[in-house]
Scaffold this motif. Sequence first.
Motif, short mmCIF file in Angstrom:
data_model
loop_
_atom_site.label_atom_id
_atom_site.label_comp_id
_atom_site.label_asym_id
_atom_site.label_seq_id
_atom_site.Cartn_x
_atom_site.Cartn_y
_atom_site.Cartn_z
N SER A 82 0.83 -1.20 0.00
CA SER A 82 0.00 0.00 0.00
C SER A 82 0.87 1.25 0.00
O SER A 82 1.71 1.43 0.88
CB SER A 82 -0.92 0.00 1.22
OG SER A 82 -1.54 1.27 1.33
N ASN A 84 -0.17 4.31 0.42
CA ASN A 84 -0.77 5.42 1.16
C ASN A 84 -1.12 5.01 2.59
O ASN A 84 -1.37 3.85 2.87
CB ASN A 84 -2.06 5.89 0.48
CG ASN A 84 -1.83 6.25 -0.99
OD1 ASN A 84 -0.74 6.67 -1.35
ND2 ASN A 84 -2.83 6.04 -1.81
N SER A 85 -1.14 6.01 3.47
CA SER A 85 -1.60 5.76 4.83
C SER A 85 -2.21 7.05 5.38
O SER A 85 -2.39 8.02 4.64
CB SER A 85 -0.45 5.27 5.72
OG SER A 85 -0.94 4.92 7.01
N ALA A 109 7.09 10.59 2.62
CA ALA A 109 6.19 10.34 1.49
C ALA A 109 6.28 11.46 0.46
O ALA A 109 6.82 12.54 0.72
CB ALA A 109 4.76 10.23 1.99
N ARG A 111 3.71 13.10 -0.87
CA ARG A 111 2.72 14.17 -0.70
C ARG A 111 1.94 13.93 0.59
O ARG A 111 1.51 12.80 0.85
CB ARG A 111 1.74 14.15 -1.89
CG ARG A 111 0.81 15.32 -1.99
CD ARG A 111 0.34 15.49 -3.45
NE ARG A 111 -0.18 14.24 -4.00
CZ ARG A 111 -1.47 13.93 -4.08
NH1 ARG A 111 -2.37 14.77 -3.64
NH2 ARG A 111 -1.88 12.79 -4.60
N MET A 151 -3.32 12.90 5.52
CA MET A 151 -3.32 11.89 4.45
C MET A 151 -1.91 11.80 3.87
O MET A 151 -1.32 12.81 3.51
CB MET A 151 -4.33 12.32 3.38
CG MET A 151 -4.62 11.25 2.37
SD MET A 151 -5.65 9.96 3.12
CE MET A 151 -5.13 8.56 2.13
N ILE A 152 -1.41 10.58 3.78
CA ILE A 152 -0.04 10.36 3.32
C ILE A 152 -0.08 9.60 2.00
O ILE A 152 -0.57 8.48 1.94
CB ILE A 152 0.74 9.55 4.38
CG1 ILE A 152 0.78 10.33 5.70
CG2 ILE A 152 2.14 9.22 3.89
CD1 ILE A 152 1.23 9.50 6.88
N TYR A 153 0.41 10.25 0.93
CA TYR A 153 0.41 9.63 -0.40
C TYR A 153 1.83 9.32 -0.83
O TYR A 153 2.72 10.17 -0.77
CB TYR A 153 -0.19 10.59 -1.43
CG TYR A 153 -1.68 10.79 -1.32
CD1 TYR A 153 -2.57 9.75 -1.60
CD2 TYR A 153 -2.20 12.03 -0.94
CE1 TYR A 153 -3.95 9.95 -1.52
CE2 TYR A 153 -3.57 12.23 -0.86
CZ TYR A 153 -4.43 11.19 -1.15
OH TYR A 153 -5.78 11.39 -1.07
N GLY A 154 2.05 8.11 -1.31
CA GLY A 154 3.33 7.77 -1.91
C GLY A 154 4.43 7.55 -0.88
O GLY A 154 5.46 8.24 -0.90
#
Length: 184
Positions: A82, A84-85, A109, A111, A151-154
Amino acid sequence: MRSLLLILLISSVCIACERSAQENSNSNNSASAPVDNSAGSPNNNNSSDLAVVDEPLAEDELPSSGTIEVDNPWIRMVPSVSPNSAAYVSISNGTEESVTLTGISSQLADRIEIHNVEVDAAGTMSMFEIDSLEIEPDSTTVLEPSGAHIMIYGLKEPLTEGEMVTMMLSFDNQPPIPVNFSVK
Ligand SMILES: [Cu+2]
């Protein structure tokens, strides 16, 4: 399509949250079983004394610190597949002025966004980005599962359960605060 993906993502986050809450309560139950068996022992009295001491003060009894303070910062553990987290933290504004969280940065991350959630008439929950989050004077804003969150993307590397990850919280009228989030 994008919003469908978001809905799927938030539902899986919520399901994961409920599952982990259940696991926690199960493990609490099994951990407390030996204590119940030793009812009447001095240890039992001690643990009830501790419970009283540990009881948190009501929000309006907290002393005004004059600063920004954070409590219970954590990042949701996700499988390595995954990307994202999400992260959660309580932010207390002990100053006499309103303070606005304007962003979060980390090497963790690609973004990081501030998100809030809404539920439509059909009961479907979706999340969306917000530019900032205001914390009133002498109050606490709680970022928590099923509510506003980070929100944590990548993710650049897979998370490891129990590790600490530093993220920097930025505010409009306060210096940035580095916060250690625990992965769980
Ligand atoms: Cu989100």
